[in-house]
Design a protein around this motif. Structure first.
Motif, PDB file in Angstrom:
ATOM      1  N   LEU A  23      38.960-108.660   7.621  1.00  0.00           N
ATOM      2  CA  LEU A  23      37.645-108.958   7.094  1.00  0.00           C
ATOM      3  C   LEU A  23      37.037-107.715   6.443  1.00  0.00           C
ATOM      4  O   LEU A  23      36.475-107.760   5.354  1.00  0.00           O
ATOM      5  CB  LEU A  23      36.743-109.440   8.241  1.00  0.00           C
ATOM      6  CG  LEU A  23      35.385-109.993   7.824  1.00  0.00           C
ATOM      7  CD1 LEU A  23      35.579-111.203   6.930  1.00  0.00           C
ATOM      8  CD2 LEU A  23      34.574-110.393   9.051  1.00  0.00           C
ATOM      9  N   LYS A  24      37.215-106.604   7.138  1.00  0.00           N
ATOM     10  CA  LYS A  24      36.659-105.358   6.655  1.00  0.00           C
ATOM     11  C   LYS A  24      37.258-105.022   5.288  1.00  0.00           C
ATOM     12  O   LYS A  24      36.553-104.654   4.350  1.00  0.00           O
ATOM     13  CB  LYS A  24      37.008-104.259   7.655  1.00  0.00           C
ATOM     14  CG  LYS A  24      35.991-103.219   7.698  1.00  0.00           C
ATOM     15  CD  LYS A  24      35.890-102.514   9.000  1.00  0.00           C
ATOM     16  CE  LYS A  24      35.236-101.181   8.703  1.00  0.00           C
ATOM     17  NZ  LYS A  24      36.149-100.081   8.767  1.00  0.00           N
ATOM     18  N   LYS A  25      38.569-105.218   5.217  1.00  0.00           N
ATOM     19  CA  LYS A  25      39.271-104.924   3.979  1.00  0.00           C
ATOM     20  C   LYS A  25      38.746-105.821   2.865  1.00  0.00           C
ATOM     21  O   LYS A  25      38.483-105.377   1.751  1.00  0.00           O
ATOM     22  CB  LYS A  25      40.759-105.188   4.224  1.00  0.00           C
ATOM     23  CG  LYS A  25      41.668-104.689   3.154  1.00  0.00           C
ATOM     24  CD  LYS A  25      43.104-104.690   3.688  1.00  0.00           C
ATOM     25  CE  LYS A  25      44.055-105.110   2.598  1.00  0.00           C
ATOM     26  NZ  LYS A  25      45.363-105.537   3.083  1.00  0.00           N
ATOM     27  N   LEU A  26      38.562-107.093   3.196  1.00  0.00           N
ATOM     28  CA  LEU A  26      38.087-108.035   2.188  1.00  0.00           C
ATOM     29  C   LEU A  26      36.682-107.667   1.714  1.00  0.00           C
ATOM     30  O   LEU A  26      36.394-107.688   0.527  1.00  0.00           O
ATOM     31  CB  LEU A  26      38.095-109.460   2.745  1.00  0.00           C
ATOM     32  CG  LEU A  26      39.483-110.045   3.034  1.00  0.00           C
ATOM     33  CD1 LEU A  26      39.356-111.416   3.672  1.00  0.00           C
ATOM     34  CD2 LEU A  26      40.311-110.151   1.764  1.00  0.00           C
ATOM     35  N   TYR A  27      35.816-107.319   2.668  1.00  0.00           N
ATOM     36  CA  TYR A  27      34.458-106.901   2.298  1.00  0.00           C
ATOM     37  C   TYR A  27      34.489-105.717   1.353  1.00  0.00           C
ATOM     38  O   TYR A  27      33.794-105.682   0.341  1.00  0.00           O
ATOM     39  CB  TYR A  27      33.676-106.477   3.549  1.00  0.00           C
ATOM     40  CG  TYR A  27      32.958-107.605   4.234  1.00  0.00           C
ATOM     41  CD1 TYR A  27      32.337-108.604   3.499  1.00  0.00           C
ATOM     42  CD2 TYR A  27      32.871-107.640   5.616  1.00  0.00           C
ATOM     43  CE1 TYR A  27      31.673-109.628   4.147  1.00  0.00           C
ATOM     44  CE2 TYR A  27      32.215-108.665   6.264  1.00  0.00           C
ATOM     45  CZ  TYR A  27      31.615-109.657   5.523  1.00  0.00           C
ATOM     46  OH  TYR A  27      30.956-110.657   6.157  1.00  0.00           O
ATOM     47  N   GLU A  28      35.305-104.744   1.737  1.00  0.00           N
ATOM     48  CA  GLU A  28      35.338-103.528   0.919  1.00  0.00           C
ATOM     49  C   GLU A  28      35.779-103.843  -0.499  1.00  0.00           C
ATOM     50  O   GLU A  28      35.199-103.391  -1.479  1.00  0.00           O
ATOM     51  CB  GLU A  28      36.269-102.501   1.553  1.00  0.00           C
ATOM     52  CG  GLU A  28      35.576-101.697   2.618  1.00  0.00           C
ATOM     53  CD  GLU A  28      36.565-100.969   3.508  1.00  0.00           C
ATOM     54  OE1 GLU A  28      36.130-100.493   4.567  1.00  0.00           O
ATOM     55  OE2 GLU A  28      37.752-100.898   3.156  1.00  0.00           O
ATOM     56  N   ARG A  29      36.823-104.694  -0.573  1.00  0.00           N
ATOM     57  CA  ARG A  29      37.313-105.031  -1.906  1.00  0.00           C
ATOM     58  C   ARG A  29      36.250-105.839  -2.654  1.00  0.00           C
ATOM     59  O   ARG A  29      36.017-105.651  -3.829  1.00  0.00           O
ATOM     60  CB  ARG A  29      38.640-105.784  -1.757  1.00  0.00           C
ATOM     61  CG  ARG A  29      39.472-106.021  -3.012  1.00  0.00           C
ATOM     62  CD  ARG A  29      39.667-104.881  -3.970  1.00  0.00           C
ATOM     63  NE  ARG A  29      40.157-103.608  -3.523  1.00  0.00           N
ATOM     64  CZ  ARG A  29      41.391-103.164  -3.645  1.00  0.00           C
ATOM     65  NH1 ARG A  29      42.329-103.914  -4.178  1.00  0.00           N
ATOM     66  NH2 ARG A  29      41.722-101.965  -3.266  1.00  0.00           N
ATOM     67  N   TRP A  30      35.572-106.715  -1.929  1.00  0.00           N
ATOM     68  CA  TRP A  30      34.545-107.527  -2.565  1.00  0.00           C
ATOM     69  C   TRP A  30      33.477-106.629  -3.191  1.00  0.00           C
ATOM     70  O   TRP A  30      33.087-106.806  -4.341  1.00  0.00           O
ATOM     71  CB  TRP A  30      33.901-108.463  -1.541  1.00  0.00           C
ATOM     72  CG  TRP A  30      32.985-109.472  -2.168  1.00  0.00           C
ATOM     73  CD1 TRP A  30      33.317-110.721  -2.574  1.00  0.00           C
ATOM     74  CD2 TRP A  30      31.617-109.281  -2.509  1.00  0.00           C
ATOM     75  NE1 TRP A  30      32.246-111.338  -3.150  1.00  0.00           N
ATOM     76  CE2 TRP A  30      31.178-110.481  -3.128  1.00  0.00           C
ATOM     77  CE3 TRP A  30      30.712-108.227  -2.372  1.00  0.00           C
ATOM     78  CZ2 TRP A  30      29.884-110.657  -3.586  1.00  0.00           C
ATOM     79  CZ3 TRP A  30      29.416-108.400  -2.833  1.00  0.00           C
ATOM     80  CH2 TRP A  30      29.009-109.614  -3.434  1.00  0.00           C
ATOM     81  N   GLU A  31      33.030-105.645  -2.405  1.00  0.00           N
ATOM     82  CA  GLU A  31      32.010-104.714  -2.902  1.00  0.00           C
ATOM     83  C   GLU A  31      32.483-104.000  -4.146  1.00  0.00           C
ATOM     84  O   GLU A  31      31.775-103.916  -5.148  1.00  0.00           O
ATOM     85  CB  GLU A  31      31.723-103.661  -1.824  1.00  0.00           C
ATOM     86  CG  GLU A  31      30.861-104.158  -0.724  1.00  0.00           C
ATOM     87  CD  GLU A  31      29.660-103.240  -0.556  1.00  0.00           C
ATOM     88  OE1 GLU A  31      29.168-103.166   0.566  1.00  0.00           O
ATOM     89  OE2 GLU A  31      29.237-102.606  -1.547  1.00  0.00           O
ATOM     90  N   ALA A  32      33.728-103.471  -4.028  1.00  0.00           N
ATOM     91  CA  ALA A  32      34.262-102.693  -5.138  1.00  0.00           C
ATOM     92  C   ALA A  32      34.353-103.558  -6.390  1.00  0.00           C
ATOM     93  O   ALA A  32      33.919-103.166  -7.473  1.00  0.00           O
ATOM     94  CB  ALA A  32      35.631-102.133  -4.770  1.00  0.00           C
ATOM     95  N   VAL A  33      34.890-104.781  -6.206  1.00  0.00           N
ATOM     96  CA  VAL A  33      35.085-105.644  -7.363  1.00  0.00           C
ATOM     97  C   VAL A  33      33.747-106.035  -7.982  1.00  0.00           C
ATOM     98  O   VAL A  33      33.557-105.957  -9.192  1.00  0.00           O
ATOM     99  CB  VAL A  33      35.880-106.918  -6.974  1.00  0.00           C
ATOM    100  CG1 VAL A  33      35.943-107.880  -8.147  1.00  0.00           C
ATOM    101  CG2 VAL A  33      37.278-106.549  -6.522  1.00  0.00           C
ATOM    102  N   SER A  34      32.786-106.393  -7.105  1.00  0.00           N
ATOM    103  CA  SER A  34      31.543-106.880  -7.703  1.00  0.00           C
ATOM    104  C   SER A  34      30.780-105.750  -8.391  1.00  0.00           C
ATOM    105  O   SER A  34      30.204-105.959  -9.452  1.00  0.00           O
ATOM    106  CB  SER A  34      30.681-107.617  -6.688  1.00  0.00           C
ATOM    107  OG  SER A  34      30.377-106.769  -5.622  1.00  0.00           O
ATOM    108  N   SER A  35      30.825-104.543  -7.822  1.00  0.00           N
ATOM    109  CA  SER A  35      30.082-103.497  -8.538  1.00  0.00           C
ATOM    110  C   SER A  35      30.828-103.073  -9.805  1.00  0.00           C
ATOM    111  O   SER A  35      30.211-102.722 -10.809  1.00  0.00           O
ATOM    112  CB  SER A  35      29.759-102.305  -7.634  1.00  0.00           C
ATOM    113  OG  SER A  35      30.916-101.773  -7.112  1.00  0.00           O
TER     114      SER A  35
END
Ligand code: ATP
Ligand code: MG
Length: 684
Positions: free
Chosen positions: A664-676
């Motif tokens: 989950l943590k990994k997914l969140y981090e990637r989500w943040e990176a991708v969206s910004s």
């Protein structure tokens, strides 16, 4: 079926096996269990044909292949890379490949020569090729890599030389080779000692699917519980089987001991009565024949052994160290990187700390394999160079234990000589009493280090560490190889200990019993937590659930409150046909990668087009929702005290919980990176 027939074996005057009979049924999952030094490793050596018993025979049907993972790997290392070494498991295929090469070469030489000869060679080539493809030669590298990745190697490690890896990692390569050979019978001697939780998970899955027979030595009761359907207890030179897993064994053994105890007491009573009869009527002629027959009966009587006594308590006062100052160790903010063998730089810590250790701290240093725990342990004792400052407090004296200490004992010393060699030698009575506390009998102390079992060596090294009264201990994986009783001794010793310590371990029960602070190594940083391990785990799960930073209402991440604008101004460059073709090719490649690996596993995701990024983002959000849903299920399971009583299942659930959190943590981090990233692209 393998059959052990009347095996006996002694080392000097010590009988290890005595008329041991053991039919090993096909397809069983057997946990071979017994305390340190009882002879488990020796028995596996006998089954594998590496040690010959003094008497009896091991009968292995000729068609049965046996694969053996020993407790310790030797020092000699081949010059192969990791993957090459793994592929040597396919020696038959490799031999065929070599043959194919030489037939090809020969064909080249005879070209233009006799047609008959060429025909023969072509035939041969054809046969070899067919053989190779029926044996699946083209998948050899794939199979090997897949297995190595499962056991925790990173893709980048596979082509590095084996010699650059530590003993634990070499052990994993040995395990990989063994599993690739797919023997009918697997002998595994403490396979989890060198594995982290994820790799243990992987091994469990593997073993569950494995069709053959497994004989497994382990002191890890969760692992035993999940992996075995039979426990073979080795005690007093013999095997006793219990038809169930470890928990069953514990219960069943208790009741068998009760029965044995009353049978033993009955027999003892009878013996006493008979002896009394003999004593009384020995000189009475009228009773002569009865006396004689009773004497005979006594001689013939098969004696029931007394049931084994319960675990002895530890009666030993560990030497008390001098008191240190209040501050024991200060580490300023620090960084640490290594130059790997292939020239690349591996960063273990970046701007971690500052960290402070105060007198009386009992710190558990936890984290995944490779998170830098051992490195930090060495930084703490001052033997590891790093960027930053290390300041020892007033009157601090440090001592250090790591697994390799057990290997650095002098093999030609006896146990007692080894302890006497310690600089601050204490008198022999004290040393003997310490060794007694570490479960060495009077007779054992003259054993040479070279013949000790894995657990016995660890115990000597630990006793040596604890013998010198230092006020700051750093212990790196001290419970590896130790049986349950010895672990309890160590727990007791550390509870008594008045100084300060830092201990690296995966053993949850051990950590919970002795530590009051947590250092959690992750992603180059150290998270500190003032509490026990269980409290830390609980706190972590709560924090991840409540943290408003990482989740927004509705369960979708909000990326620090920012919302992504999805409209985009397209800047089209002047395009040549060639340029467009290259672009399309790249898009396809990226699309395939995105589809096959998911954006969270892609390194070059920033090259994706805006629309690909957007759809990946939607996908990520869906995955995040799914995992959160699964997590709440597991949480509900864990919160139910009924489930906690079932140690195996709740441990499994906890592991699952951790795994999902990691993901989950990994997914969140990637989500943040991708969206910004997307946001930036849009506004540029
Ligand atoms: N060559 C030898 N000469 C004398 N004693 C030996 C020799 N090899 C082993 N031993 C002794 O035999 C006993 C059994 O050793 P073994 O390695 O089989 O134990 P183990 O059950 O595997 O223990 P552990 O759980 O610590 O691995 C030990 O007490 C060991 O010291
Ligand atoms: Mg052993």
């Amino acid at each position: 079926m393998i059959q052990l027939d009347n095996i006996s074996l002694s080392f000097g005057s010590r009988e290890i096996f005595k008329n041991l009979n053991w039919p090993i049924k096909d397809g069983k999952r057997i946990g071979l269990f017994g305390p340190n030094g009882v002879g488990k490793t020796t028995l596996l050596n006998v089954i594998a044909g590496q040690t010959h018993p003094d008497g009896g025979a091991v009968i292995v049907p000729p068609s049965v292949t046996v694969g053996y993972l020993p407790q310790e790997v030797g020092d000699s290392v081949s010059a192969n890379t990791v993957v090459e070494e793994g592929m040597t498991a396919f020696s038959d295929i490799q031999a065929l490949e070599r043959e194919m090469e030489s037939v090809r070469e020969e064909l080249g030489r005879v070209s233009g020569g006799s047609a008959g000869e060429r025909k023969r060679l072509l035939h041969r080539l054809d046969a070899v090729q067919t053989e190779l493809s029926t044996r699946g030669a083209h998948t050899v590298r794939y199979q090997t890599e897949k297995l190595l990745l499962g056991l925790g190697f990173e893709t980048g490690d596979l082509n590095k030389p084996l010699s650059t890896f530590s003993g634990g990692w070499r052990m994993r390569v040995a395990l990989a080779k063994l599993l690739l050979v797919r023997p009918d019978v697997l002998l595994l001697d403490e396979p989890t000692n060198h594995l982290d939780i994820e790799s243990i998970d992987w091994l469990e899955k593997y073993l569950r699917e494995f069709k053959g027979t497994v004989i497994l030595v382990s002191h890890d009761q969760y692992f035993l519980d999940r992996m075995t359907d039979t426990i073979a207890e080795l005690a007093m030179g013999r095997i006793t089987e219990y038809a169930g897993n470890y928990s069953y064994y514990l219960e069943e053994r208790k009741s068998r001991h009760r029965i044995q105890k009353s049978a033993y007491e009955n027999q003892q009573r009878k013996i006493k009565d008979t002896e009394r009869f003999i004593e009384r009527f020995r000189y009475k002629n009228t009773k002569a024949s009865q006396v004689q027959s009773r004497i005979k009966a006594l001689e013939k009587l098969e004696r029931i052994p007394p049931p084994p006594s319960d675990d002895p308590a530890v009666h030993f006062k560990f030497p008390e160290p001098e008191r240190s100052g209040k501050a024991v160790l200060e580490l300023s903010g620090f960084s640490k990187s290594y130059n790997a063998a292939d020239g690349s730089v591996v960063t273990v810590f970046r701007d971690a700390g500052p960290l402070l250790i105060s007198r009386g701290d009992k710190i558990a240093l936890i984290g995944k394999n490779g998170a830098g725990k051992s490195t930090l342990a060495r930084i703490a004792i001052g033997t590891e160079p790093f960027e930053g400052e290390r300041k020892e407090g007033y009157n601090v004296s440090v001592t250090y234990f790591a697994q390799h200490l057990a290997e650095s004992l002098d093999p030609s010393n006896t146990i007692i000589e080894e302890l006497e060699s310690q600089a601050e030698a204490r008198n022999e009575t004290e040393i003997r009493s310490l060794l007694g506390a570490f479960l060495f009998s009077e007779g054992d102390v003259y054993k040479k280090v070279s013949v000790l079992s894995g657990g016995e060596k660890s115990r000597v090294a630990l006793a040596k560490t604890l013998l010198s009264p230092r006020n700051f201990l750093v212990l790196d994986e001290p419970t590896n190889h130790l049986d349950i009783q010895s672990r309890n001794v160590l727990i007791e010793a550390l509870r008594q200990y008045k100084g300060t310590f830092l201990v690296v371990s995966h053993d949850r029960h051990f950590l919970d019993s002795i530590t009051n602070k947590i250092w959690y190594a992750e992603k180059g940083r150290i998270v500190t937590y003032p509490g026990t391990y269980s409290e830390f785990r609980y706190h972590q799960s709560l924090r991840e659930r409540m943290d408003p930073e990482s989740t927004a209402e509705g369960g979708t991440p909000a990326g620090n409150g920012r919302r992504v604008k999805y409209d985009e101004a397209q800047n089209k460059p002047a395009e040549s046909g060639e340029f467009r073709r290259l672009e399309a090719e790249k898009r396809n490649r990226l699309y395939r990668e995105l589809r096959d690996r998911g954006i969270e596993n892609m390194e070059n995701w920033e090259e994706l087009s805006a629309s690909q990024l957007r759809s990946a983002l939607t996908g990520l959000e869906q995955r995040i929702r799914d995992i959160e849903c699964n997590i709440s299920e597991v949480e509900a399971f864990l919160a139910d005290p009924d489930n906690f009583r079932d140690g195996g299942r709740s441990a499994e659930a906890t592991q699952k919980f951790d795994r999902m959190h990691g993901e989950l943590k990994k997914l969140y981090e990637r989500w943040e990176a991708v969206s910004s990233h997307l946001e930036k692209r849009v506004s540029d």
